[in-house]
Design a protein around this motif. Structure first.
Motif, PDB file in Angstrom:
ATOM      1  N   LYS A   4       5.072  -9.907   6.581  1.00  0.00           N
ATOM      2  CA  LYS A   4       4.803  -8.538   7.012  1.00  0.00           C
ATOM      3  C   LYS A   4       5.251  -7.593   5.907  1.00  0.00           C
ATOM      4  O   LYS A   4       6.270  -7.803   5.265  1.00  0.00           O
ATOM      5  CB  LYS A   4       5.552  -8.209   8.303  1.00  0.00           C
ATOM      6  CG  LYS A   4       5.000  -8.920   9.509  1.00  0.00           C
ATOM      7  CD  LYS A   4       5.639  -8.403  10.762  1.00  0.00           C
ATOM      8  CE  LYS A   4       4.991  -9.040  11.974  1.00  0.00           C
ATOM      9  NZ  LYS A   4       5.506  -8.479  13.217  1.00  0.00           N
ATOM     10  N   ASP A   5       4.460  -6.560   5.687  1.00  0.00           N
ATOM     11  CA  ASP A   5       4.770  -5.546   4.693  1.00  0.00           C
ATOM     12  C   ASP A   5       4.709  -4.175   5.333  1.00  0.00           C
ATOM     13  O   ASP A   5       4.083  -3.987   6.373  1.00  0.00           O
ATOM     14  CB  ASP A   5       3.772  -5.621   3.533  1.00  0.00           C
ATOM     15  CG  ASP A   5       3.971  -6.869   2.692  1.00  0.00           C
ATOM     16  OD1 ASP A   5       5.082  -7.046   2.173  1.00  0.00           O
ATOM     17  OD2 ASP A   5       3.026  -7.655   2.578  1.00  0.00           O
ATOM     18  N   HIS A   6       5.346  -3.209   4.690  1.00  0.00           N
ATOM     19  CA  HIS A   6       5.313  -1.819   5.168  1.00  0.00           C
ATOM     20  C   HIS A   6       4.194  -1.067   4.462  1.00  0.00           C
ATOM     21  O   HIS A   6       4.123  -1.073   3.231  1.00  0.00           O
ATOM     22  CB  HIS A   6       6.654  -1.127   4.912  1.00  0.00           C
ATOM     23  CG  HIS A   6       7.716  -1.552   5.862  1.00  0.00           C
ATOM     24  ND1 HIS A   6       8.568  -2.601   5.592  1.00  0.00           N
ATOM     25  CD2 HIS A   6       8.049  -1.090   7.083  1.00  0.00           C
ATOM     26  CE1 HIS A   6       9.385  -2.754   6.614  1.00  0.00           C
ATOM     27  NE2 HIS A   6       9.096  -1.844   7.524  1.00  0.00           N
ATOM     28  N   CYS A   7       3.359  -0.407   5.247  1.00  0.00           N
ATOM     29  CA  CYS A   7       2.264   0.392   4.711  1.00  0.00           C
ATOM     30  C   CYS A   7       2.830   1.598   3.959  1.00  0.00           C
ATOM     31  O   CYS A   7       3.724   2.284   4.455  1.00  0.00           O
ATOM     32  CB  CYS A   7       1.352   0.845   5.850  1.00  0.00           C
ATOM     33  SG  CYS A   7       0.008   1.926   5.324  1.00  0.00           S
ATOM     34  N   ARG A  22      -0.547  -2.746  -6.557  1.00  0.00           N
ATOM     35  CA  ARG A  22       0.775  -3.143  -6.062  1.00  0.00           C
ATOM     36  C   ARG A  22       1.285  -2.287  -4.911  1.00  0.00           C
ATOM     37  O   ARG A  22       2.454  -2.377  -4.536  1.00  0.00           O
ATOM     38  CB  ARG A  22       1.791  -3.172  -7.195  1.00  0.00           C
ATOM     39  CG  ARG A  22       1.450  -4.169  -8.267  1.00  0.00           C
ATOM     40  CD  ARG A  22       2.485  -4.303  -9.336  1.00  0.00           C
ATOM     41  NE  ARG A  22       3.460  -3.228  -9.407  1.00  0.00           N
ATOM     42  CZ  ARG A  22       4.117  -2.893 -10.477  1.00  0.00           C
ATOM     43  NH1 ARG A  22       3.899  -3.541 -11.595  1.00  0.00           N
ATOM     44  NH2 ARG A  22       4.997  -1.929 -10.463  1.00  0.00           N
ATOM     45  N   VAL A  23       0.453  -1.439  -4.339  1.00  0.00           N
ATOM     46  CA  VAL A  23       0.828  -0.608  -3.196  1.00  0.00           C
ATOM     47  C   VAL A  23       0.128  -1.172  -1.963  1.00  0.00           C
ATOM     48  O   VAL A  23      -1.090  -1.324  -1.951  1.00  0.00           O
ATOM     49  CB  VAL A  23       0.419   0.866  -3.422  1.00  0.00           C
ATOM     50  CG1 VAL A  23       0.673   1.698  -2.183  1.00  0.00           C
ATOM     51  CG2 VAL A  23       1.166   1.438  -4.616  1.00  0.00           C
ATOM     52  N   PHE A  24       0.901  -1.478  -0.907  1.00  0.00           N
ATOM     53  CA  PHE A  24       0.337  -2.056   0.306  1.00  0.00           C
ATOM     54  C   PHE A  24      -0.193  -0.959   1.221  1.00  0.00           C
ATOM     55  O   PHE A  24       0.475   0.045   1.465  1.00  0.00           O
ATOM     56  CB  PHE A  24       1.398  -2.871   1.055  1.00  0.00           C
ATOM     57  CG  PHE A  24       0.877  -3.540   2.291  1.00  0.00           C
ATOM     58  CD1 PHE A  24       0.049  -4.646   2.189  1.00  0.00           C
ATOM     59  CD2 PHE A  24       1.204  -3.068   3.546  1.00  0.00           C
ATOM     60  CE1 PHE A  24      -0.450  -5.270   3.330  1.00  0.00           C
ATOM     61  CE2 PHE A  24       0.725  -3.682   4.689  1.00  0.00           C
ATOM     62  CZ  PHE A  24      -0.101  -4.786   4.584  1.00  0.00           C
ATOM     63  N   ILE A  25      -1.413  -1.162   1.734  1.00  0.00           N
ATOM     64  CA  ILE A  25      -2.053  -0.239   2.673  1.00  0.00           C
ATOM     65  C   ILE A  25      -2.533  -1.064   3.867  1.00  0.00           C
ATOM     66  O   ILE A  25      -3.277  -2.032   3.683  1.00  0.00           O
ATOM     67  CB  ILE A  25      -3.248   0.480   2.033  1.00  0.00           C
ATOM     68  CG1 ILE A  25      -2.814   1.219   0.778  1.00  0.00           C
ATOM     69  CG2 ILE A  25      -3.895   1.444   3.032  1.00  0.00           C
ATOM     70  CD1 ILE A  25      -3.953   1.733  -0.061  1.00  0.00           C
ATOM     71  N   CYS A  26      -2.125  -0.699   5.079  1.00  0.00           N
ATOM     72  CA  CYS A  26      -2.536  -1.444   6.264  1.00  0.00           C
ATOM     73  C   CYS A  26      -4.027  -1.229   6.533  1.00  0.00           C
ATOM     74  O   CYS A  26      -4.637  -0.285   6.025  1.00  0.00           O
ATOM     75  CB  CYS A  26      -1.700  -1.052   7.481  1.00  0.00           C
ATOM     76  SG  CYS A  26      -2.049   0.574   8.178  1.00  0.00           S
TER      77      CYS A  26
END
Length: 60
Positions: A4-7, A22-26
């Protein structure tokens, strides 16, 4: 076990999304960003959140 990652936009923790430079986006934010026209005030919000996320990736 799934990771799980933070948006970087809404800050929710989720397993589903994408990495953009490298930036996570839900998935929810990704869909909303794609569907938001450039003249919508929410567009500016997304631009600012992405800029903030990218700046946080630059080492000091």
């Amino acid at each position: 076990m799934s990771r799980k990652d933070h948006c970087s936009i809404c800050e929710k923790e989720t397993e589903k999304g994408i990495y953009l430079l490298r930036v996570f986006i839900c998935e929810d934010c990704e869909e909303e960003m794609i569907d938001t026209p450039a003249d919508d005030p929410k567009y500016d919000y997304f631009v600012k959140r992405m800029a903030k996320a990218h700046r946080s990736m630059i080492p000091s």
